[in-house]
Design a protein around this motif. Structure first.
Motif, PDB file in Angstrom:
ATOM      1  N   ALA A 153       0.829  -1.210   0.000  1.00  0.00           N
ATOM      2  CA  ALA A 153       0.000   0.000   0.000  1.00  0.00           C
ATOM      3  C   ALA A 153       0.860   1.256   0.000  1.00  0.00           C
ATOM      4  O   ALA A 153       1.854   1.337   0.716  1.00  0.00           O
ATOM      5  N   ALA A 154       0.457   2.243  -0.808  1.00  0.00           N
ATOM      6  CA  ALA A 154       1.121   3.547  -0.787  1.00  0.00           C
ATOM      7  C   ALA A 154       0.649   4.349   0.426  1.00  0.00           C
ATOM      8  O   ALA A 154       1.409   5.105   1.017  1.00  0.00           O
ATOM      9  N   VAL A 193       8.585   6.051  -4.022  1.00  0.00           N
ATOM     10  CA  VAL A 193       7.808   4.886  -4.457  1.00  0.00           C
ATOM     11  C   VAL A 193       8.719   3.668  -4.587  1.00  0.00           C
ATOM     12  O   VAL A 193       8.394   2.578  -4.108  1.00  0.00           O
ATOM     13  N   PHE A 194       9.888   3.846  -5.221  1.00  0.00           N
ATOM     14  CA  PHE A 194      10.775   2.710  -5.431  1.00  0.00           C
ATOM     15  C   PHE A 194      11.444   2.244  -4.138  1.00  0.00           C
ATOM     16  O   PHE A 194      11.341   1.081  -3.759  1.00  0.00           O
ATOM     17  N   PHE A 195      12.161   3.158  -3.458  1.00  0.00           N
ATOM     18  CA  PHE A 195      12.959   2.750  -2.301  1.00  0.00           C
ATOM     19  C   PHE A 195      12.111   2.418  -1.077  1.00  0.00           C
ATOM     20  O   PHE A 195      12.352   1.408  -0.420  1.00  0.00           O
ATOM     21  N   VAL A 228       3.154   9.664   1.418  1.00  0.00           N
ATOM     22  CA  VAL A 228       2.910  11.098   1.221  1.00  0.00           C
ATOM     23  C   VAL A 228       3.915  11.977   1.973  1.00  0.00           C
ATOM     24  O   VAL A 228       4.497  12.894   1.369  1.00  0.00           O
ATOM     25  N   PRO A 229       4.184  11.746   3.276  1.00  0.00           N
ATOM     26  CA  PRO A 229       5.144  12.624   3.952  1.00  0.00           C
ATOM     27  C   PRO A 229       6.528  12.597   3.303  1.00  0.00           C
ATOM     28  O   PRO A 229       7.162  13.638   3.131  1.00  0.00           O
ATOM     29  N   ARG A 237      -1.639  13.581  10.450  1.00  0.00           N
ATOM     30  CA  ARG A 237      -0.437  12.780  10.714  1.00  0.00           C
ATOM     31  C   ARG A 237       0.581  12.961   9.593  1.00  0.00           C
ATOM     32  O   ARG A 237       1.765  13.203   9.839  1.00  0.00           O
ATOM     33  N   ASP A 238       0.121  12.845   8.348  1.00  0.00           N
ATOM     34  CA  ASP A 238       1.030  12.965   7.215  1.00  0.00           C
ATOM     35  C   ASP A 238       1.647  14.352   7.132  1.00  0.00           C
ATOM     36  O   ASP A 238       2.827  14.493   6.814  1.00  0.00           O
TER      37      ASP A 238
END
Length: 186
Positions: free
Chosen positions: A26-27, A99-101, A159-160, A35-36
């Motif tokens: 999950a992203a 997204v990748f790492f 997101v953060p 929180r973000d």
């Protein structure tokens, strides 16, 4: 140069998104804007503070890293990269690398805190430094990778990290482009 770096970042993003989708990662597990937002601010100001700390603890190595950044800025200016393009590159690197790492690799590398450490190590290895005098830069990248990974682990949200990574890179790219106009260092 701009297209090359954009292709790298977009490739990382695409590879990470496909990997996350196929693996079911999950992203954003539980959306929480407050929180973000707090984690984004902690990450961004944590990176700024880490830069300041490194400039004080390792001044010669930090100056060598800054000289390398200055060379990158000169190349960017010589290639005609605009401030708008720098913002696009900062956005692509923020999204692509997070997204990748964090989203794909961190989850694949055992998850948890071990995943945080291992993805930070890979993140560091893919940010090489050609000047040994800038030995503290890989340490900075590693600690930054841990910070980004910890934020994802603790929040379940990319997101953060994406926002902090984007803002940190945008700030840096703007400084690099403006360095030649003002004659000042970073």
């Amino acid at each position: 140069m701009f297209r090359f770096f954009m292709l790298i970042q977009l490739g990382l993003m695409l590879l990470g998104l496909v990997w996350m989708e196929l693996a079911g990662y999950a992203a954003i597990k539980n959306p929480d804007p407050l929180r973000d937002s707090l984690f984004f601010l902690l990450l961004f100001f944590g990176l700024v503070g880490l830069e300041r700390l490194f400039s004080l603890l390792f001044p010669q190595s930090f100056q060598a890293a800054e000289a390398l950044h200055g060379q990158l800025g000169a190349v960017m200016r010589a290639q005609g990269i605009t401030h708008h393009q720098a913002l696009l590159l900062a956005l692509a690197s923020g999204v692509g690398e997070e997204v990748f790492f964090r989203g794909a690799l961190q989850n694949a590398l055992f998850g948890g805190w071990l995943g945080v450490l291992l993805q930070a190590l890979v993140f560091t290895l893919l940010h090489p430094v050609p000047d040994r005098r800038a030995w503290s830069y890989p340490l900075f990248i590693f600690l930054g990778g841990i910070m980004f990974g910890a934020a994802y682990l603790l929040t379940g949200s990319l997101v953060p990290g994406i926002l902090a990574h984007y803002l940190h890179n945008a700030r840096g790219f703007y400084q690099l482009l403006d360095q030649g106009e003002t004659g000042k260092g970073i």
